[in-house]
Design a protein around this motif. Structure first.
Motif, short mmCIF file in Angstrom:
data_model
loop_
_atom_site.label_atom_id
_atom_site.label_comp_id
_atom_site.label_asym_id
_atom_site.label_seq_id
_atom_site.Cartn_x
_atom_site.Cartn_y
_atom_site.Cartn_z
N LEU A 156 0.79 -1.01 -0.17
CA LEU A 156 -0.15 -0.10 -0.05
C LEU A 156 0.81 1.26 -0.01
CD1 LEU A 156 -2.63 -1.15 2.63
CD2 LEU A 156 -3.07 -1.21 -0.17
N LEU A 157 1.88 1.02 0.68
CA LEU A 157 2.74 2.53 0.75
C LEU A 157 3.57 2.60 -0.63
CD1 LEU A 157 4.81 2.00 4.26
CD2 LEU A 157 2.97 3.79 3.53
N ALA A 158 3.66 1.73 -1.34
CA ALA A 158 4.21 1.58 -2.79
C ALA A 158 3.46 2.24 -3.63
CB ALA A 158 4.77 0.37 -3.07
N ASN A 159 2.03 2.05 -3.62
CA ASN A 159 1.16 2.21 -4.37
C ASN A 159 0.91 3.76 -4.21
OD1 ASN A 159 0.20 -0.01 -6.30
ND2 ASN A 159 -0.45 -0.84 -4.55
N LEU A 160 0.86 4.23 -3.11
CA LEU A 160 0.80 5.52 -2.57
C LEU A 160 1.83 6.31 -3.34
CD1 LEU A 160 -0.77 8.12 -1.02
CD2 LEU A 160 0.81 7.22 0.98
N GLY A 161 3.22 6.08 -3.14
CA GLY A 161 4.29 6.75 -3.93
C GLY A 161 4.27 6.67 -5.44
N LEU A 162 3.57 5.75 -5.99
CA LEU A 162 3.42 5.56 -7.46
C LEU A 162 2.56 6.53 -8.06
CD1 LEU A 162 3.89 1.76 -7.73
CD2 LEU A 162 5.33 3.34 -8.92
N GLY A 163 1.50 6.66 -7.12
CA GLY A 163 0.25 7.63 -7.65
C GLY A 163 0.70 8.98 -7.53
N LEU A 164 1.99 9.24 -6.79
CA LEU A 164 2.33 10.83 -6.59
C LEU A 164 3.68 10.99 -7.39
CD1 LEU A 164 2.04 10.97 -2.63
CD2 LEU A 164 0.40 12.01 -4.39
N GLN A 165 4.23 10.15 -7.93
CA GLN A 165 5.61 10.34 -8.52
C GLN A 165 5.60 10.64 -10.24
OE1 GLN A 165 7.00 8.15 -11.03
NE2 GLN A 165 5.08 7.06 -11.09
N ASN A 166 6.31 11.27 -10.56
CA ASN A 166 6.43 11.68 -12.25
C ASN A 166 7.83 11.45 -12.73
OD1 ASN A 166 3.73 12.65 -13.24
ND2 ASN A 166 3.86 13.64 -11.35
N SER A 167 8.77 10.58 -12.08
CA SER A 167 10.04 10.24 -12.60
C SER A 167 10.16 8.76 -13.08
CB SER A 167 10.87 11.02 -11.92
OG SER A 167 11.18 10.21 -10.72
N TYR A 168 11.30 8.88 -13.98
CA TYR A 168 11.43 7.37 -14.22
C TYR A 168 12.13 6.44 -13.20
CZ TYR A 168 13.75 3.30 -16.40
OH TYR A 168 14.02 2.19 -16.82
N VAL A 169 13.20 7.27 -12.40
CA VAL A 169 13.59 6.70 -11.47
C VAL A 169 12.74 6.06 -10.44
CG1 VAL A 169 15.69 7.14 -9.62
CG2 VAL A 169 15.96 7.70 -11.94
N LEU A 228 -4.20 1.27 -4.78
CA LEU A 228 -3.95 1.68 -3.40
C LEU A 228 -5.66 1.46 -2.74
CD1 LEU A 228 -2.78 3.09 -1.22
CD2 LEU A 228 -3.43 5.04 -2.16
N ILE A 229 -6.69 1.83 -3.34
CA ILE A 229 -8.22 1.79 -2.85
C ILE A 229 -8.48 0.46 -2.72
CG2 ILE A 229 -10.27 2.61 -3.24
CD1 ILE A 229 -9.51 5.16 -4.84
N PHE A 230 -8.33 -0.39 -3.93
CA PHE A 230 -8.60 -1.83 -4.22
C PHE A 230 -8.09 -2.48 -2.95
CE2 PHE A 230 -8.73 -5.52 -6.36
CZ PHE A 230 -9.85 -6.34 -5.82
N GLY A 231 -6.67 -2.55 -2.85
CA GLY A 231 -5.75 -3.17 -2.01
C GLY A 231 -6.12 -2.81 -0.57
N GLY A 232 -6.33 -1.47 -0.10
CA GLY A 232 -6.72 -1.13 1.15
C GLY A 232 -7.96 -1.60 1.83
N THR A 233 -9.23 -1.58 0.85
CA THR A 233 -10.10 -1.98 1.19
C THR A 233 -10.14 -3.76 1.54
OG1 THR A 233 -11.29 -0.68 -0.29
CG2 THR A 233 -12.50 -2.35 0.44
N PHE A 234 -9.53 -4.52 0.41
CA PHE A 234 -9.62 -5.91 0.81
C PHE A 234 -8.44 -6.04 2.01
CE2 PHE A 234 -7.19 -9.91 0.14
CZ PHE A 234 -8.12 -10.62 -0.16
N PHE A 235 -7.49 -5.52 2.17
CA PHE A 235 -6.71 -5.63 3.41
C PHE A 235 -7.31 -5.53 4.63
CE2 PHE A 235 -3.37 -3.88 6.43
CZ PHE A 235 -2.78 -5.42 6.81
#
Length: 550
Positions: free
Chosen positions: A149-162, A234-241
């Protein structure tokens, strides 16, 4: 040498089960609250010679205290948790070209994020699997989903290849452990004789992932910003978890035994609390001696890859891992190259490319509901020949039973069919034939490959009782690392050799490894007996050493 029941699941010869003429307790490891301890003197009717004289049938203890319905629900929940690993991998495929354009990167560089995802998908379960086999399934799920869930939060906010590259690796590390945990649940509750009946439930997540997720990814990337792929996860994973954390019971046998022992607070769920309160109201309480015996191997420790690596080093296991990994290398090559192929050959958009993954999943689902019956039928056929009674819900002694042959006789034809379909798929793409041809071949590939995979997963659990999560993690390691290599190689191979020869080359490499299965059918049982014998000797030596110390 008498085999130990905790290794092969049989009943020791010097401790025969009670005769049916005696009252059978609600649970063989529990006693009514407030009752006096059982006498150590064996009642006359439990004497084996008298039982034979009375034509009494032995009473076999059920392997799991959970009902059939509860087991099906729990295996399905574990399978849906495992859905997040292929979901997070495949939902990304239709958007590869879109993400490359948005980040001003080449498609080849975006393909690297697929490769690194697969690398972590193979490595991460090695750490969490051994941890779950001793600390329990629920704490392992907590760790996996928190990272995911933390990784998905970061992926939703990022805008760089690295950031995309690194966070996708973290996302993979969190989600991939759930695959090993799902098979751990199966090993905790399901015996070899009935494992085929649960293939459909155990494989539900892995079947739906490759088929549904590309469609979702295509829709999200076509009509919304590609970041919404990760917001959705993130939303789907958080609900299921949340639901899993509240309601999934602990099943690890080193924590709760057959399910009749209340778990420690860290492993407790709402359903565990309710279920054990009901048992107490019925006058059934756990036997303290049994709790102590179950918990002696329960321990919380830093996740380590060593339990999985020990499984990998076994000769029989390594042959299964190699052949399975090479088969999946072909599969991942098809999955990774499909988006670009359908864009170039048939000029599809993201949604249309995503729909082309549906035949793979449809074939996998069909295989799950057909292969299981054949697997159980072949098990019964071989058991009858070997004089082994088929007892549903009872862990049996498989030391002298060729479980390898019983499983591989069904897996081998499917293995060869999957490779043939990959070869044909490559050539029809290369010749740009009618769309119906690749659709049919993708269905056949999904049906045969997923069927083979589930049978080999069942075999891994059969030959590693008590270490089902570690065995699955070992399988995952080879599958994902070889899949990562093929995913990275398929694009340059297609450019250099054409689609037909590229896929044919990968399939022929997997075909060259198939004699390993024939060798296992002949020698696998001997290797397994030798390994179990060494384990017994070590256990006896350790027991003798502890006895001398006392």
């Amino acid at each position: 040498m008498t085999s130990k029941s905790d290794i092969v699941g049989g009943t020791p010869a010097n401790n025969p089960p009670p005769s049916p003429t005696m009252p059978i307790p609600v649970d063989s490891q529990t006693r009514p609250t407030g009752s006096t301890p059982r006498s150590t003197e064996q009642p006359p009717s439990q004497d084996p010679e008298k039982a034979i004289a009375q034509n009494a049938e032995p009473v076999h203890k059920q392997y799991s205290a959970f009902t059939v319905t509860e087991k099906k629900i729990m295996v399905s929940v574990g399978s849906l948790a495992a859905f997040f690993s292929p979901l997070s991998s495949s939902i990304y495929f239709p958007a590869l070209d879109t993400i490359a354009a948005a980040l001003d990167e080449t498609t080849s560089r975006i393909d690297i994020t697929v490769t690194t995802y697969l690398i972590l998908q193979g490595i991460a379960p090695m750490f969490i699997a051994g941890f779950s086999d001793t600390a329990g399934r629920r704490p392992a799920y907590m760790i996996c989903f928190t990272i995911y869930l933390l990784a998905n939060l970061g992926l939703g906010l990022q805008n760089s290849y690295v950031a995309l590259l690194l966070l996708r690796m973290l996302q993979s590390a969190g989600s991939s452990g759930t695959v090993a945990l799902a098979n751990g649940l199966v090993g905790d509750m399901i015996t070899s004789a009935e494992r085929g009946n649960y293939i459909a439930f155990a494989s539900l997540g892995s079947m739906l992932g490759p088929s549904l997720s590309p469609v979702l990814g295509g829709l999200l990337s076509q009509y919304l910003n590609w970041h919404w792929i990760f917001w959705f996860l993130l939303i789907f994973g958080g609900t299921f978890f949340t639901c899993l954390a509240l309601f999934l019971p602990e099943t690890c046998r080193k924590v709760v035994g057959d399910g009749s022992v209340p778990p420690p607070p860290l492993n407790n769920s709402v359903t565990d609390v309710i279920r054990h309160k009901r048992r107490m109201k019925k006058g059934v309480s756990p036997d303290p001696e049994h709790i102590s015996e179950v918990r002696k191997n329960y321990k919380l420790q830093i996740p380590s890859p060593w339990p999985t690596l020990r499984v990998c080093l076994d000769l029989e296991t390594s042959l299964i891992l190699l052949t399975t990994g090479l088969m999946f290398a072909c599969f991942y090559a098809v999955m990774t190259g499909a988006t670009t192929s359908f864009h170039e050959v048939y000029h599809f958009n993201n949604i249309e490319s995503g729909l082309m993954y549906l035949p793979i999943g449809a074939g996998g689902v069909g295989s799950a509901f057909t292969t299981g019956r054949i697997v159980d039928w072949n098990y019964r056929r071989h058991a009858k020949r070997a004089g082994l009674p088929v007892l549903k819900g009872v862990r049996q002694d498989l030391r002298n039973f060729n479980i390898e042959r019983a499983r591989l006789e069904i897996a081998l034809p499917l293995y060869y069919l999957s490779l043939a379909s990959v070869i044909a798929y490559g050539w029809v793409l290369g010749h740009k034939v009618n769309l119906a041809a690749p659709v049919i071949l993708l269905f056949i590939s999904g049906w045969s490959l997923m069927g083979t995979s589930q049978i080999l997963n069942a075999l891994m659990v059969d030959i590693w009782p008590g270490k089902s999560a570690s065995a699955t993690a070992a399988n995952n390691l080879f599958r994902c690392e070889l899949g990562a290599a093929s995913s990275a190689a398929i694009s340059p191979m297609t450019q250099a050799m054409g689609s037909g020869w590229a896929y044919t080359t990968l399939a022929l490499i997997a075909f060259a490894a198939s004699p390993c299965f024939w060798i296992m059918m002949s020698h696998g049982m001997k290797w397994r007996q030798k390994r179990l014998g060494k384990k017994e000797e070590k256990s006896l030596a350790k027991g003798a050493l502890d006895g001398n110390k006392n």
